[in-house]
Design an enzyme around this catalytic site. Structure first.
Site: not given
Length: 477
Positions: A267, A270, A336-337, A370, A429
């Site tokens: 990761q 990235h 996230e992961h 992924d 109403h």
């Protein structure tokens, strides 16, 4: 290469949800200032709104260093990209598509009908968003796999109009990366635009010459893409604010340090802002992972980028007293992961409420998700997993209630409607219900209902405030 954060003896597991400020500051988290980026993207988005295609071209030339006169990718380019795609890569994408499609179809669900009273039916209809703009990053890496993750669930949801945007690449004559184009062609997407960054998001949101505005924008991107999505939220819907990637690994002494180090690096590859965090009560594992990082980073292709990410404040090895403390910590971190590499991984995974996706055991690395697990890799980052979900078929569906009551079913509940309307000082109403039963209202002396005759025409008497038919009179009828 990667710093240590030692929380042992500093806070009990039960207190982690209310971390002292000084301890909270030690927990790794990337600095991701979307508010500051808004100042950059606001004028870009407004310029695209007013000048459309010409503004998109100019910003593409400025930021991507390539002038694209026609941002719509020609059909011939899509066809050529697919024909020239390496057969092995094509086979891998075909398998990825198959798995994501199967998971998406299983998630789809259907309409749900309820009958809260005889003759009263409420149906929740799931309907697809009608037009979606899908963003595929093309910066340091051409994320062609993001085409799969965006397009497949949208197709399964039944979205009738899909458009893809990916940044123009100078080395490919102003077209998006050929692999991105090839996967679009594989999935039958023929509306593809060579545009990136905030200008692409604005182009989808406002529309421009040759491209209708969309209803929803999905897909990951850099901080300026995220900021543009935030700025344009309301003009269009968005999936989430997916920023730099992050991985947290909860591991004990049974974990393989070679695997853990490889996953942290995967990761970090990235982006220099990517976060890689190991949480463990095992000092021996921490030391072994540190040693493995030195060996593996030296061998990896993007070692400079990985080194910067691992050495950043967003990455660390966090030592905790025990796995219970570590479990509460990673749940609060909302990664996230989240990988769980412990002896009791499945049981630990069941305790987690906050994560974009959980990868259980030593044989479920994030890299699998992924590409080919069947799960989606467009996931919430920066702690947003505590309130947001990853991209799925549900992201492309809207829920609508369809209400269908008979006359008797309405009569049965009318008194309650009137009572609640009067309680909120909204007598009209209640009158909208009692007007449907003029004979009852007339018998009870209700001028609001009596103002409507039995043939549905309005009488001269105007309804007075608070004169809706009583709950008792309708229930007794």
């Amino acid at each position: 290469m990667i710093r240590r954060v030692d929380l042992r003896g500093r806070v009990a597991a039960g207190e982690l949800n209310d971390l002292p400020a000084e301890v909270h500051a030690l927990v790794p988290r990337a600095v991701f200032d979307v508010e500051k980026a808004l100042d950059v993207v606001r004028p870009i988005c407004l310029d695209v709104r007013h000048r459309g295609l010409e503004a998109i071209r100019e910003y593409g030339e400025k930021f991507d260093q390539v002038r694209v006169d026609d941002v719509r990718v020609p059909a011939a380019a899509l066809k050529t990209a697919l024909e020239e795609l390496d057969p092995t890569v094509r086979g891998a994408f075909e398998e990825s598509i198959r798995r994501v499609r199967e998971v998406s179809q299983d998630e789809l669900g259907g309409d749900v009908a309820s009958e809260p009273a005889p003759g009263g039916r409420v149906t929740q209809r799931l309907v697809p968003v009608q037009r979606v703009g899908l963003y595929v990053p093309g910066g340091r890496a051409p994320l062609a796999s993001s085409v799969v993750m965006n397009v497949v669930p949208a197709q399964v949801a039944g979205v009738p109009s899909l458009a893809v945007a990916s940044p123009p690449q100078k080395e490919f004559g102003g077209l998006p990366h050929p692999t991105v184009l090839a996967v679009c062609a594989m999935l039958g997407i023929d509306e593809v635009y060579a545009m990136g960054g905030a200008q692409a998001i604005a182009g989808f949101a406002y529309g421009f010459d040759g491209c209708r505005k969309v209803n929803l924008i999905t897909g990951p991107g850099n901080i300026y893409v995220v900021a543009a999505k935030r700025f344009l939220l309301g003009q269009v819907g968005i999936d989430s604010e997916a920023g730099p990637t992050e991985i947290a690994v909860l591991a004990d002494g049974t974990a393989d340090p070679v695997h853990v180090a490889a996953d942290l690096i995967s990761q970090a590859e990235h982006d220099p802002m990517a976060a890689s965090v190991l949480v463990t009560p095992s000092e021996s594992l921490a030391a072994a992972v540190e040693a493995e990082l030195l060996i593996q980073v030296a061998k990896t292709k993007h070692s400079e980028r990985v080194t910067e990410a691992l050495g950043g404040q967003q990455s660390a090895i966090v030592l905790v007293d025990d796995l219970d403390q570590g479990t509460v910590l990673v749940d609060a971190y909302a990664a996230e992961h989240l990988e769980i590499q412990t002896e009791d991984a499945e049981e630990r995974a069941a305790l987690i409420n906050n994560a974009g996706a959980i990868f259980v055991g030593g044989w479920s690395p994030v890299s699998l998700g992924d590409y080919c697990a069947g799960s989606n890799h467009v996931l919430p980052t920066a702690g947003c997993a505590c309130h947001s979900s990853g991209l799925s078929v549900r992201s492309f569906l809207k829920a609508m209630h369809v209400v269908n009551y008979t006359r008797d079913a309405l009569r049965e509940v009318a008194g309650h409607v009137v009572a609640l309307a009067n309680a909120e000082d909204l007598p009209a109403h209640g009158a909208a219900v009692s007007a449907r039963f003029p004979e009852t209202a007339a018998a009870s002396g209700d001028t609001a209902a009596a103002s409507v005759t039995t043939d549905g025409t309005a009488a001269e008497t105007a309804p007075a405030s608070g004169t809706a038919v009583s709950a008792r009179s309708l229930e007794d009828s």
